[in-house]
Motif scaffolding. Structure first.
Motif, mmCIF file in Angstrom:
data_model
loop_
_atom_site.group_PDB
_atom_site.id
_atom_site.type_symbol
_atom_site.label_atom_id
_atom_site.label_comp_id
_atom_site.label_asym_id
_atom_site.label_seq_id
_atom_site.Cartn_x
_atom_site.Cartn_y
_atom_site.Cartn_z
ATOM 1 N N ARG A 40 0.830 -1.203 0.000
ATOM 2 C CA ARG A 40 0.000 0.000 0.000
ATOM 3 C C ARG A 40 0.865 1.254 0.000
ATOM 4 N NH1 ARG A 40 -3.643 -1.112 4.934
ATOM 5 N NH2 ARG A 40 -4.707 0.780 4.305
ATOM 6 N N HIS A 41 2.070 1.178 0.512
ATOM 7 C CA HIS A 41 2.977 2.328 0.571
ATOM 8 C C HIS A 41 3.906 2.317 -0.645
ATOM 9 C CE1 HIS A 41 4.766 -1.071 2.548
ATOM 10 N NE2 HIS A 41 5.911 -0.469 2.801
ATOM 11 N N ARG A 42 3.315 2.473 -1.824
ATOM 12 C CA ARG A 42 4.068 2.358 -3.065
ATOM 13 C C ARG A 42 5.054 3.505 -3.271
ATOM 14 N NH1 ARG A 42 2.561 -1.076 -6.797
ATOM 15 N NH2 ARG A 42 3.181 0.334 -8.475
ATOM 16 N N ALA A 43 4.908 4.575 -2.508
ATOM 17 C CA ALA A 43 5.839 5.699 -2.620
ATOM 18 C C ALA A 43 7.264 5.260 -2.296
ATOM 19 C CB ALA A 43 5.417 6.836 -1.694
ATOM 20 N N GLU A 44 7.405 4.147 -1.581
ATOM 21 C CA GLU A 44 8.747 3.669 -1.255
ATOM 22 C C GLU A 44 9.511 3.232 -2.501
ATOM 23 O OE1 GLU A 44 8.707 0.336 1.412
ATOM 24 O OE2 GLU A 44 7.990 -1.066 -0.111
ATOM 25 N N LEU A 45 8.801 2.847 -3.556
ATOM 26 C CA LEU A 45 9.478 2.444 -4.789
ATOM 27 C C LEU A 45 10.159 3.634 -5.450
ATOM 28 C CD1 LEU A 45 6.793 0.010 -6.210
ATOM 29 C CD2 LEU A 45 9.041 -0.617 -5.308
ATOM 30 N N ALA A 74 -1.475 -5.998 6.796
ATOM 31 C CA ALA A 74 -2.015 -4.655 6.604
ATOM 32 C C ALA A 74 -1.289 -3.913 5.485
ATOM 33 C CB ALA A 74 -1.900 -3.856 7.901
ATOM 34 N N LEU A 75 -0.102 -4.382 5.119
ATOM 35 C CA LEU A 75 0.649 -3.716 4.046
ATOM 36 C C LEU A 75 0.224 -4.175 2.659
ATOM 37 C CD1 LEU A 75 4.291 -3.481 5.429
ATOM 38 C CD2 LEU A 75 2.299 -2.039 5.881
ATOM 39 N N THR A 76 -0.489 -5.299 2.575
ATOM 40 C CA THR A 76 -0.884 -5.821 1.264
ATOM 41 C C THR A 76 -2.394 -6.003 1.131
ATOM 42 O OG1 THR A 76 -0.532 -8.102 2.041
ATOM 43 C CG2 THR A 76 1.299 -7.023 0.895
ATOM 44 N N ASP A 77 -3.139 -5.801 2.199
ATOM 45 C CA ASP A 77 -4.592 -5.963 2.160
ATOM 46 C C ASP A 77 -5.233 -4.680 2.681
ATOM 47 O OD1 ASP A 77 -7.268 -6.592 2.512
ATOM 48 O OD2 ASP A 77 -6.888 -8.571 3.362
ATOM 49 N N SER A 78 -5.889 -3.943 1.799
ATOM 50 C CA SER A 78 -6.478 -2.658 2.172
ATOM 51 C C SER A 78 -7.614 -2.795 3.170
ATOM 52 C CB SER A 78 -6.972 -1.927 0.914
ATOM 53 O OG SER A 78 -7.948 -2.697 0.240
ATOM 54 N N ASN A 79 -8.103 -4.009 3.376
ATOM 55 C CA ASN A 79 -9.174 -4.233 4.349
ATOM 56 C C ASN A 79 -8.652 -4.367 5.776
ATOM 57 O OD1 ASN A 79 -11.367 -4.301 2.450
ATOM 58 N ND2 ASN A 79 -10.701 -6.359 1.844
ATOM 59 N N ILE A 80 -7.335 -4.458 5.923
ATOM 60 C CA ILE A 80 -6.713 -4.548 7.249
ATOM 61 C C ILE A 80 -6.068 -3.205 7.565
ATOM 62 C CG2 ILE A 80 -5.035 -5.742 8.705
ATOM 63 C CD1 ILE A 80 -5.261 -8.147 6.854
ATOM 64 N N ALA A 192 2.269 5.836 3.583
ATOM 65 C CA ALA A 192 2.643 7.091 2.934
ATOM 66 C C ALA A 192 1.722 7.364 1.751
ATOM 67 C CB ALA A 192 4.092 7.040 2.472
ATOM 68 N N ASP A 193 1.447 8.648 1.492
ATOM 69 C CA ASP A 193 0.618 8.985 0.336
ATOM 70 C C ASP A 193 1.465 8.981 -0.930
ATOM 71 O OD1 ASP A 193 2.033 11.397 0.267
ATOM 72 O OD2 ASP A 193 0.348 12.609 0.987
ATOM 73 N N GLU A 194 0.855 9.320 -2.062
ATOM 74 C CA GLU A 194 1.555 9.236 -3.349
ATOM 75 C C GLU A 194 2.745 10.182 -3.425
ATOM 76 O OE1 GLU A 194 -1.218 9.798 -6.499
ATOM 77 O OE2 GLU A 194 -2.293 7.921 -6.123
ATOM 78 N N GLN A 195 2.716 11.245 -2.625
ATOM 79 C CA GLN A 195 3.839 12.193 -2.595
ATOM 80 C C GLN A 195 4.929 11.774 -1.613
ATOM 81 O OE1 GLN A 195 0.440 13.574 -2.471
ATOM 82 N NE2 GLN A 195 0.727 13.461 -4.693
ATOM 83 N N GLY A 196 4.718 10.637 -0.962
ATOM 84 C CA GLY A 196 5.706 10.152 -0.010
ATOM 85 C C GLY A 196 5.601 10.783 1.364
ATOM 86 N N ARG A 197 4.522 11.494 1.620
ATOM 87 C CA ARG A 197 4.329 12.109 2.932
ATOM 88 C C ARG A 197 3.856 11.061 3.934
ATOM 89 N NH1 ARG A 197 0.463 17.019 1.259
ATOM 90 N NH2 ARG A 197 -0.566 15.180 0.335
#
Length: 224
Positions: A40-45, A74-80, A192-197
């Motif tokens: 879910r925290h794809r900004a890390e890429l 919780a990092l791979t399932d948005s329902n958690i 983190a959001d898409e801007q990495g915040r």
């Protein structure tokens, strides 16, 4: 081959960025590997790409996986929901078998490259309690790597390097700062959001903030 090569797992966070700097300081030619695994925290890429470029690694590779197809974290399932307060036991942000999978792919690339050292930024002091961050896991994987590969059976074998294993988060920050790591490029937050915040509330944010404070270094994290 006289060049000393290393494959380094680079998530884009504080710890892995520090490990790249440490490997470079030890004279390794660095090949970094990140994973687009459905987190879910794809900004890390994007953070990993920034760190790799800033540190002048030889090659940065992003491998696509589908760990969100397994779920259970919780990092791979948005329902958690990502926990925002400390809890007991292994938290739901643990991703089943993640480091085992990541190290296995790094092992394959290392064998192709002729690299004999694989670096991972796991820590067993200031960490979330994940079982695949413990010294016992690292030691066991190294034994397996030397049993399961051609290079391990016929060649020099592999070493799994975990230089942060017994360092506090403050010591990690101090080490990276001394080696010139630009921590403004990194993203640690689990949501983190898409801007990495960063959220400033999750376990990773808390450990990072405490580490910078204890080190007496200003944390450049941006919050939403």
């Amino acid at each position: 081959m006289t060049e000393k090569r290393a494959v380094i797992l680079l998530s884009g966070g504080l710890d892995s960025a520090t490990v790249v700097a440490m490997a470079k300081a030890d004279g390794f030619s660095c090949y970094t590997m990140s994973f687009d695994y459905g987190q879910r925290h794809r900004a890390e890429l994007q953070a990993a790409e920034r760190v790799a470029a800033d540190m002048g690694v030889v090659e940065h590779k992003v491998i696509g996986l589908n760990l969100n197809g397994i779920g259970g974290s919780a990092l791979t399932d948005s329902n958690i929901a990502v926990p925002e307060t400390p809890g007991e036991g292994i938290p739901v942000t643990y991703v089943p078998a993640r480091n085992t999978v990541f190290l296995s792919l790094a092992l394959g690339w290392a064998e192709v490259l002729g690299a004999r050292d694989i670096f991972i930024g796991v820590n067993a002091v200031d960490y979330s309690g994940y079982p695949d961050c413990r010294p016992e896991f690292v030691e066991s994987f190294e034994r397996m790597a030397n049993l399961a590969t051609k290079a391990g059976v016929e060649g020099e074998g592999f070493t799994i390097q975990a230089p942060l294993q017994m360092l506090s988060k403050a010591d990690i920050v101090k080490t990276g700062t001394r080696l010139g790591v630009d921590y403004a490029l990194t993203v640690s937050c689990y949501q983190a959001d898409e801007q990495g915040r960063a959220c400033g509330k999750c376990d990773s944010c808390r450990l990072r903030a405490e580490g910078f404070a204890a080190a007496g270094v200003t944390d450049p994290t941006r919050y939403f």
